[in-house]
Design an enzyme around this catalytic site. Sequence first.
Site, PDB file in Angstrom:
ATOM      1  N   ARG A  17       1.111  -1.041  -0.086  1.00 24.62           N
ATOM      2  CA  ARG A  17       0.017   0.332   0.187  1.00 24.62           C
ATOM      3  C   ARG A  17       0.824   1.366  -0.483  1.00 24.62           C
ATOM      4  NH1 ARG A  17      -4.304  -0.206   5.026  1.00 24.62           N
ATOM      5  NH2 ARG A  17      -2.394  -2.299   5.710  1.00 24.62           N
ATOM      6  N   GLY A 144      -7.775  -5.546  15.218  1.00 18.72           N
ATOM      7  CA  GLY A 144      -8.376  -6.398  15.664  1.00 18.72           C
ATOM      8  C   GLY A 144      -9.377  -5.925  17.023  1.00 18.72           C
TER       9      GLY A 144
HETATM   10  C1  UD1 Z   1      -2.611  -7.288  13.657  1.00 21.45           C
HETATM   11  C2  UD1 Z   1      -3.207  -7.341  14.274  1.00 21.45           C
HETATM   12  C3  UD1 Z   1      -4.392  -6.974  14.767  1.00 21.45           C
HETATM   13  C4  UD1 Z   1      -3.786  -5.387  15.426  1.00 21.45           C
HETATM   14  C5  UD1 Z   1      -2.936  -5.432  14.125  1.00 21.45           C
HETATM   15  C6  UD1 Z   1      -2.773  -3.765  14.736  1.00 21.45           C
HETATM   16  C7  UD1 Z   1      -3.222 -10.332  13.985  1.00 21.45           C
HETATM   17  C8  UD1 Z   1      -4.048 -11.606  13.461  1.00 21.45           C
HETATM   18  N1  UD1 Z   1      -3.707  -9.210  13.788  1.00 21.45           N
HETATM   19  O1  UD1 Z   1      -2.831  -6.977  12.180  1.00 21.45           O
HETATM   20  O2  UD1 Z   1      -5.671  -7.170  15.681  1.00 21.45           O
HETATM   21  O3  UD1 Z   1      -5.441  -4.990  15.409  1.00 21.45           O
HETATM   22  O4  UD1 Z   1      -2.179  -5.754  14.113  1.00 21.45           O
HETATM   23  O5  UD1 Z   1      -1.630  -3.202  13.479  1.00 21.45           O
HETATM   24  O6  UD1 Z   1      -1.905 -10.111  14.355  1.00 21.45           O
HETATM   25  N2  UD1 Z   1       4.021  -9.455   9.569  1.00 21.45           N
HETATM   26  C9  UD1 Z   1       4.565 -10.583   9.010  1.00 21.45           C
HETATM   27  N3  UD1 Z   1       4.440 -11.920   8.981  1.00 21.45           N
HETATM   28  C10 UD1 Z   1       3.266 -11.018   8.203  1.00 21.45           C
HETATM   29  C11 UD1 Z   1       2.336 -10.671   8.959  1.00 21.45           C
HETATM   30  C12 UD1 Z   1       2.281  -9.644   9.396  1.00 21.45           C
HETATM   31  O7  UD1 Z   1       6.170  -9.922   9.039  1.00 21.45           O
HETATM   32  O8  UD1 Z   1       2.947 -12.790   7.792  1.00 21.45           O
HETATM   33  C13 UD1 Z   1       4.796  -7.958  10.318  1.00 21.45           C
HETATM   34  C14 UD1 Z   1       3.631  -7.164   9.517  1.00 21.45           C
HETATM   35  O9  UD1 Z   1       5.196  -6.548   8.498  1.00 21.45           O
HETATM   36  C15 UD1 Z   1       3.677  -6.108  10.253  1.00 21.45           C
HETATM   37  C16 UD1 Z   1       2.966  -6.564  11.623  1.00 21.45           C
HETATM   38  O10 UD1 Z   1       2.782  -8.146  11.306  1.00 21.45           O
HETATM   39  O11 UD1 Z   1       4.827  -4.707  10.723  1.00 21.45           O
HETATM   40  C17 UD1 Z   1       1.023  -6.316  10.691  1.00 21.45           C
HETATM   41  O12 UD1 Z   1       1.176  -7.183  10.124  1.00 21.45           O
HETATM   42  P1  UD1 Z   1      -0.236  -6.100   9.552  1.00 21.45           P
HETATM   43  O13 UD1 Z   1      -1.031  -7.142   8.320  1.00 21.45           O
HETATM   44  O14 UD1 Z   1      -0.565  -4.803   9.118  1.00 21.45           O
HETATM   45  O15 UD1 Z   1      -1.711  -6.714  10.800  1.00 21.45           O
HETATM   46  P2  UD1 Z   1      -2.655  -7.567  10.658  1.00 21.45           P
HETATM   47  O16 UD1 Z   1      -2.238  -8.753  10.775  1.00 21.45           O
HETATM   48  O17 UD1 Z   1      -3.906  -6.652   9.965  1.00 21.45           O
END
Ligand code: UD1
Length: 427
Positions: A17, A144
């Site tokens: 994004r 979340g």
């Molecule tokens: C997650 C939380 C959500 C919370 C939000 C806050 C989960 C399932 N949900 O949402 O409850 O409100 O964060 O921002 O955990 N990342 C990785 N590898 C992955 C996926 C993500 O390294 O496979 C990292 C991303 O780079 C980022 C962070 O984890 O820094 C959060 O990922 P993002 O997709 O933004 O958050 P959500 O899963 O949507």
Amino acid sequence: MATPATVVVLAAGQGTRMRTPGPKVLAPLCGRPMLGYVLDQALALEPERVLLVTGAGGEAVEDFVRGAFPEAPIGFVRQAEQRGTGHAVMVCADELKRASGAVVVLYGDMPLLRAEHVAKLCELRADAGAAVMTATAENPRGFGRILRDGDGRLLGVVEEKDADEAQRAIREVNVGVYCFDRERLLERLPRLSTENAQGEYYLTDIVGMLVEEGEALPSLRLEDERETIGVNTIEHLSEARVGIQMRILSEHMARGVVIEDPATAYIDFGVEIGAGTHILPCTVIRGGVRIGEGCEVGPFTHLRVGTELADGAEVGNFTEAKKAFVGEGTKAKHLTYLGDVSIGKGANIGAGTIVANYDGTNKHHTDIGDRAFIGSGSILIAPSKVGEGALTGAGAVLTRGSEIPAGASWVGVPAHPIGAPKKDSKG
Ligand code: UD1
Ligand code: CA
């Protein structure tokens, strides 16, 4: 302080994004990649080890970290495919098995979070399986939601895409930062599933599992929602920039730097400024610049890489400096470009002076001695030298290779000693 043994920083997200090339966590914030602030948070907790989970572009991230934190105990774990926050921690399982003590999870795209609040979260956990950081969001979109029972006990986290309408109305959100008991985390990670709206392994499900097993989990609710700004878009990056900038300015002000208008003072991370210096409005100061005590900078001044102002120097209105050393008490106050130049003490650089450092191919250096007086509108073509106490007349053009002896006065185009015949241009 309840020191965690391991801090896991999730930074594998692709950042699509952002619509910019390169890993999102390297996006610049006040002159430094965003990840730098997050690693500061992690290291402030004094953990035994930080594990950084990287994805596409991981080499560039690792290069930055090795360069910027050469001594820090930071290990890298590659998550080839982003299958959710739970999966990002799963790929660290082998490393975590070898560790001891608690595990903190942070996000690489949350640069404003304050380490003291993460430390507080670790303290609150005490013997529980996990402690969860929450915040009250003005607009909870995307986060979340935190589920609680009638007595306020934490029940779990529901992702927005899995939430019903009533749950979506909840404004207490999951920040995504946790402190876990390492063993209980490791036992439950293999039980995560992808049976949810996004088909991802949710780290949040660990919280639900612990509650179902009868644990009462503590949580820390942040008072300032802005700490939770997660950078997903360029617009978020600009919001985070404002927050980081204000912190940088506050630190300078606390050390005695007078910043007249914080709204228009753009001072990068890693700038040194001495006490009693005044920073006037609309001023841009880039990383690595050093400014002494009792200086005046601005209004409308741009100080770039490699510039140093000695005590009492003044650079003002529409002056740009790059790799310039400006000596004690020297003034360059109007419409001036100082590129690749060393200027001694007590010199005066007249309005409209240009140090022409670039010949179209290479940059060259210029030296201006102590107490020199550069007349308005002078152009000094580099390389050239102005001796101590020497003078140029208004509008003088010093051709390439000129050397004005100490105390001499040169005028005209091309500049020549006053009273002497014009010399041939060497240019
Ligand atoms: C997650 C939380 C959500 C919370 C939000 C806050 C989960 C399932 N949900 O949402 O409850 O409100 O964060 O921002 O955990 N990342 C990785 N590898 C992955 C996926 C993500 O390294 O496979 C990292 C991303 O780079 C980022 C962070 O984890 O820094 C959060 O990922 P993002 O997709 O933004 O958050 P959500 O899963 O949507
Ligand atoms: Ca996601």
